[in-house]
Design a protein around this motif. Structure first.
Motif, PDB file in Angstrom:
ATOM      1  N   TYR A 297     -71.909  23.840  -6.488  1.00 31.36           N
ATOM      2  CA  TYR A 297     -71.974  22.865  -5.533  1.00 31.36           C
ATOM      3  C   TYR A 297     -70.827  22.807  -4.667  1.00 31.36           C
ATOM      4  O   TYR A 297     -69.645  22.851  -5.188  1.00 31.36           O
ATOM      5  CB  TYR A 297     -71.989  21.485  -6.344  1.00 31.36           C
ATOM      6  CG  TYR A 297     -73.690  21.332  -6.907  1.00 31.36           C
ATOM      7  CD1 TYR A 297     -74.615  20.988  -6.151  1.00 31.36           C
ATOM      8  CD2 TYR A 297     -73.611  21.706  -8.236  1.00 31.36           C
ATOM      9  CE1 TYR A 297     -75.775  20.839  -6.719  1.00 31.36           C
ATOM     10  CE2 TYR A 297     -74.980  21.664  -8.942  1.00 31.36           C
ATOM     11  CZ  TYR A 297     -76.154  21.157  -8.194  1.00 31.36           C
ATOM     12  OH  TYR A 297     -77.371  20.956  -8.804  1.00 31.36           O
ATOM     13  N   TYR A 298     -71.001  22.703  -3.429  1.00 28.73           N
ATOM     14  CA  TYR A 298     -70.117  22.990  -2.381  1.00 28.73           C
ATOM     15  C   TYR A 298     -70.305  21.642  -1.292  1.00 28.73           C
ATOM     16  O   TYR A 298     -71.459  21.443  -0.926  1.00 28.73           O
ATOM     17  CB  TYR A 298     -70.113  24.183  -1.430  1.00 28.73           C
ATOM     18  CG  TYR A 298     -69.914  25.391  -2.441  1.00 28.73           C
ATOM     19  CD1 TYR A 298     -68.716  25.930  -2.732  1.00 28.73           C
ATOM     20  CD2 TYR A 298     -71.119  25.732  -3.289  1.00 28.73           C
ATOM     21  CE1 TYR A 298     -68.566  26.940  -3.793  1.00 28.73           C
ATOM     22  CE2 TYR A 298     -70.674  26.678  -4.046  1.00 28.73           C
ATOM     23  CZ  TYR A 298     -69.870  27.460  -4.230  1.00 28.73           C
ATOM     24  OH  TYR A 298     -69.554  28.441  -5.356  1.00 28.73           O
ATOM     25  N   LEU A 299     -68.947  21.135  -0.622  1.00 29.14           N
ATOM     26  CA  LEU A 299     -69.435  20.051   0.249  1.00 29.14           C
ATOM     27  C   LEU A 299     -70.001  20.617   1.537  1.00 29.14           C
ATOM     28  O   LEU A 299     -69.587  21.431   2.128  1.00 29.14           O
ATOM     29  CB  LEU A 299     -67.793  19.392   0.429  1.00 29.14           C
ATOM     30  CG  LEU A 299     -67.560  18.553  -0.554  1.00 29.14           C
ATOM     31  CD1 LEU A 299     -66.156  17.878  -0.091  1.00 29.14           C
ATOM     32  CD2 LEU A 299     -68.383  17.097  -0.841  1.00 29.14           C
ATOM     33  N   ASP A 300     -70.948  19.943   1.853  1.00 32.00           N
ATOM     34  CA  ASP A 300     -71.669  20.324   3.310  1.00 32.00           C
ATOM     35  C   ASP A 300     -70.938  19.195   4.285  1.00 32.00           C
ATOM     36  O   ASP A 300     -70.452  18.364   3.904  1.00 32.00           O
ATOM     37  CB  ASP A 300     -72.928  19.896   3.127  1.00 32.00           C
ATOM     38  CG  ASP A 300     -73.792  20.642   4.428  1.00 32.00           C
ATOM     39  OD1 ASP A 300     -73.049  21.247   5.220  1.00 32.00           O
ATOM     40  OD2 ASP A 300     -75.219  20.873   4.311  1.00 32.00           O
ATOM     41  N   ALA A 301     -71.045  19.479   5.558  1.00 30.40           N
ATOM     42  CA  ALA A 301     -70.358  18.612   6.409  1.00 30.40           C
ATOM     43  C   ALA A 301     -71.216  18.509   7.869  1.00 30.40           C
ATOM     44  O   ALA A 301     -71.494  19.432   8.477  1.00 30.40           O
ATOM     45  CB  ALA A 301     -69.050  19.121   6.995  1.00 30.40           C
ATOM     46  N   ALA A 302     -71.752  17.247   7.915  1.00 29.66           N
ATOM     47  CA  ALA A 302     -72.642  17.103   8.994  1.00 29.66           C
ATOM     48  C   ALA A 302     -72.792  15.513   9.588  1.00 29.66           C
ATOM     49  O   ALA A 302     -73.754  15.130   9.298  1.00 29.66           O
ATOM     50  CB  ALA A 302     -74.064  17.709   8.664  1.00 29.66           C
ATOM     51  N   PRO A 303     -71.591  15.330   9.737  1.00 26.28           N
ATOM     52  CA  PRO A 303     -71.575  13.878  10.063  1.00 26.28           C
ATOM     53  C   PRO A 303     -71.751  13.348  11.514  1.00 26.28           C
ATOM     54  O   PRO A 303     -71.690  14.214  12.370  1.00 26.28           O
ATOM     55  CB  PRO A 303     -69.933  13.334   9.766  1.00 26.28           C
ATOM     56  CG  PRO A 303     -69.147  14.767  10.399  1.00 26.28           C
ATOM     57  CD  PRO A 303     -70.314  15.791   9.960  1.00 26.28           C
ATOM     58  N   ASP A 304     -71.779  12.129  11.758  1.00 22.36           N
ATOM     59  CA  ASP A 304     -72.104  11.332  13.052  1.00 22.36           C
ATOM     60  C   ASP A 304     -72.885  12.182  13.959  1.00 22.36           C
ATOM     61  O   ASP A 304     -72.762  12.352  15.050  1.00 22.36           O
ATOM     62  CB  ASP A 304     -70.561  11.532  13.568  1.00 22.36           C
ATOM     63  CG  ASP A 304     -69.409  10.917  12.616  1.00 22.36           C
ATOM     64  OD1 ASP A 304     -69.910   9.791  11.894  1.00 22.36           O
ATOM     65  OD2 ASP A 304     -68.506  11.176  12.605  1.00 22.36           O
ATOM     66  N   ASN A 305     -74.159  12.158  13.340  1.00 26.51           N
ATOM     67  CA  ASN A 305     -75.457  12.643  14.330  1.00 26.51           C
ATOM     68  C   ASN A 305     -76.177  11.514  14.761  1.00 26.51           C
ATOM     69  O   ASN A 305     -76.317  10.563  13.989  1.00 26.51           O
ATOM     70  CB  ASN A 305     -76.024  13.906  13.569  1.00 26.51           C
ATOM     71  CG  ASN A 305     -75.132  14.937  13.479  1.00 26.51           C
ATOM     72  OD1 ASN A 305     -74.845  15.845  14.376  1.00 26.51           O
ATOM     73  ND2 ASN A 305     -74.776  15.302  12.122  1.00 26.51           N
ATOM     74  N   ARG A 306     -77.143  11.635  15.616  1.00 23.17           N
ATOM     75  CA  ARG A 306     -77.801  10.833  16.218  1.00 23.17           C
ATOM     76  C   ARG A 306     -79.172  11.434  16.284  1.00 23.17           C
ATOM     77  O   ARG A 306     -79.736  12.204  16.895  1.00 23.17           O
ATOM     78  CB  ARG A 306     -77.545  10.473  17.729  1.00 23.17           C
ATOM     79  CG  ARG A 306     -76.028   9.881  17.939  1.00 23.17           C
ATOM     80  CD  ARG A 306     -75.622   9.427  19.144  1.00 23.17           C
ATOM     81  NE  ARG A 306     -75.731  10.552  20.095  1.00 23.17           N
ATOM     82  CZ  ARG A 306     -74.744  11.494  20.161  1.00 23.17           C
ATOM     83  NH1 ARG A 306     -73.737  11.421  19.382  1.00 23.17           N
ATOM     84  NH2 ARG A 306     -74.767  12.414  21.031  1.00 23.17           N
ATOM     85  N   ILE A 307     -80.333  10.535  15.701  1.00 24.07           N
ATOM     86  CA  ILE A 307     -81.740  10.817  15.590  1.00 24.07           C
ATOM     87  C   ILE A 307     -82.532   9.722  16.217  1.00 24.07           C
ATOM     88  O   ILE A 307     -82.635   8.437  15.702  1.00 24.07           O
ATOM     89  CB  ILE A 307     -82.124  10.957  14.172  1.00 24.07           C
ATOM     90  CG1 ILE A 307     -81.167  12.122  13.474  1.00 24.07           C
ATOM     91  CG2 ILE A 307     -83.700  11.556  14.122  1.00 24.07           C
ATOM     92  CD1 ILE A 307     -81.359  12.151  11.978  1.00 24.07           C
ATOM     93  N   ARG A 308     -83.125   9.710  17.551  1.00 26.04           N
ATOM     94  CA  ARG A 308     -83.552   8.813  18.078  1.00 26.04           C
ATOM     95  C   ARG A 308     -84.982   9.097  18.971  1.00 26.04           C
ATOM     96  O   ARG A 308     -85.012  10.117  19.326  1.00 26.04           O
ATOM     97  CB  ARG A 308     -82.560   7.797  18.837  1.00 26.04           C
ATOM     98  CG  ARG A 308     -82.180   9.091  20.377  1.00 26.04           C
ATOM     99  CD  ARG A 308     -81.057   8.064  21.113  1.00 26.04           C
ATOM    100  NE  ARG A 308     -80.671   9.113  22.082  1.00 26.04           N
ATOM    101  CZ  ARG A 308     -81.310   9.310  23.220  1.00 26.04           C
ATOM    102  NH1 ARG A 308     -82.431   8.690  23.527  1.00 26.04           N
ATOM    103  NH2 ARG A 308     -80.892  10.000  24.382  1.00 26.04           N
TER     104      ARG A 308
END
Length: 398
Positions: A297-308
């Motif tokens: 297990y490894y940290l993924d990084a996909a913060p602060d995204n917008r789905i609208r």
């Protein structure tokens, strides 16, 4: 024709002839580029092909400002190794083409520098030495052996508009690490990610319509996703996979952040949009170079995204969120099998005590499923904002 005569007014040319005068010579019309079916291996000036041409082979474009206008022609590189079109210069345009790729990518946008040499440069120089301002417009790509369009590392400000990619063996479009500012608009990703006849993809190896891998500040809008193997759009930072065995493997430093996914249509996607798609996946088989916080297990990084403002129909889960700060607004979701929105990540929350935080859920509708499977938060995740969603009792904390 009339011309100016000695009377200070415009006079017919026939009258001037009667008076013994001559009309001034007209400037020749500008020459139009002649269409051709001949495409060189290396294109260094703008070229227009004939609309009825089928050109066999592949091409490299390595001069700034060059346009390849296929004008409806087909580029056929089936059975040939290498990309059908390789772009290695800024401000290049490829327009009005149908591509039948071979074993590699339909179009690859990349630096002229070898990967090791590029990554030895300071960060700003990596961007300066990579293409920017490339436009791919009105292009159809069918059955590529790898991806339809590969936007390579440190490439900036690519525009992909009115493009259709279907039946790519891997992802339809791939945004590689440290690329930024790609805009994908009014396009279609259909039936991608199943692998090939001789090398089918199964299980977690199935790929998505668009992969955003350690790439930031991109926009995907007004685009159709239909029947892709893994799902529609996956955002993640891969774990420096195969670091010990693949000399081409590159450590990712950029999170897949500040991307906007807006106004799209998702039909029968297993997962429509998956934020931090590798956060809860055991990656032991990927030989990761990143530090593990638990075996596999490894940290993924996909913060602060917008789905609208997207529309989802069918599939399993419309939106799945496994990192922080996702803004989910005004999406219409119809009849998923499992949940409309699912927020939470198991191993990170349990082992590191870091549940998903900062999710905004505002103005979304979920129809065709019970309220208990509408907007589901697990593993300690809680919405930071939850307003005007339908059904009103659909926020479920498990």
């Amino acid at each position: 024709m009339t011309v100016s005569g000695p009377f200070g007014r415009t006079a017919p040319a026939a009258l001037l002839l009667l008076l013994g005068l001559t009309a001034p010579a007209l400037a020749p019309a500008p020459a139009r580029a002649e269409a051709t079916c001949a495409l060189p291996d290396r294109l260094r000036e703008t070229l227009t092909l004939g609309p009825d041409c089928t050109v066999r082979g592949k091409v490299v474009i390595d001069r700034p400002g060059v346009t390849l206008d296929c004008a409806g022609a087909t580029l056929d590189s089936r059975g040939i190794a290498g990309n059908t079109i390789t772009i290695r210069a800024p401000d290049v345009s490829v327009r009005h083409c149908t591509l039948l790729p071979g074993r590699d990518h339909g179009i690859r946008i990349q630096s002229r520098l070898p990967k090791a040499e590029k990554h030895a440069l300071p960060l700003e120089a990596r961007y300066a030495r990579s293409p920017s301002g490339v436009t791919i417009a009105d292009v159809t790509i069918r059955d590529p052996g790898r991806t339809g369009i590969f936007v390579d590392s440190y490439v900036r400000d690519t525009r992909i508009v009115r493009v259709r990619v279907e039946k790519a063996a891997d992802s339809g479009i791939y945004l590689e690490q440290s690329s930024t500012g790609t805009v994908i608009d009014d396009s279609a990703l259909v039936g991608n990610g199943f692998g090939s006849l001789f090398s089918p993809k199964i299980g977690a190896w199935k790929r998505e319509g668009i992969a955003i891998d350690s790439s930031a500040d991109n926009v995907i809008r007004n685009t159709l996703f239909s029947g892709n193997a893994g799902g529609g759009v996956f955002l993640y930072k891969n774990c420096h996979e195969h670091a010990a065995t693949n000399p081409q493997s590159t450590e990712r430093w950029m999170p897949s952040a500040r991307n906007e996914i807006a106004g799209n249509r998702f039909e029968n996607e297993p997962v429509g949009v998956w934020v931090a798609a590798r956060q809860s996946r055991n990656l032991s088989d990927m030989e990761c170079g990143d530090p593990a916080y638990a075996p596999g297990y490894y940290l993924d990084a996909a913060p602060d995204n917008r789905i609208r403002d997207n529309r989802f129909s069918g599939g399993d889960v419309a939106i799945r969120v496994e990192d922080d700060g996702t803004d989910i607004r005004d999406n219409a979701i119809q009849s998923p099998r499992t949940a409309c929105v699912q927020v939470g990540t198991g191993p990170r929350a349990r082992l590191l005590k870091r549940p998903v935080t900062g999710t905004v859920l505002d103005g979304n509708s979920c129809d065709g499923v019970p309220a208990a499977r509408a907007f589901v938060f697990t593993d300690g995740a809680r919405p930071s904002v939850a307003e005007d969603n339908r059904p009103a009792n659909g926020i479920v904390i498990r």
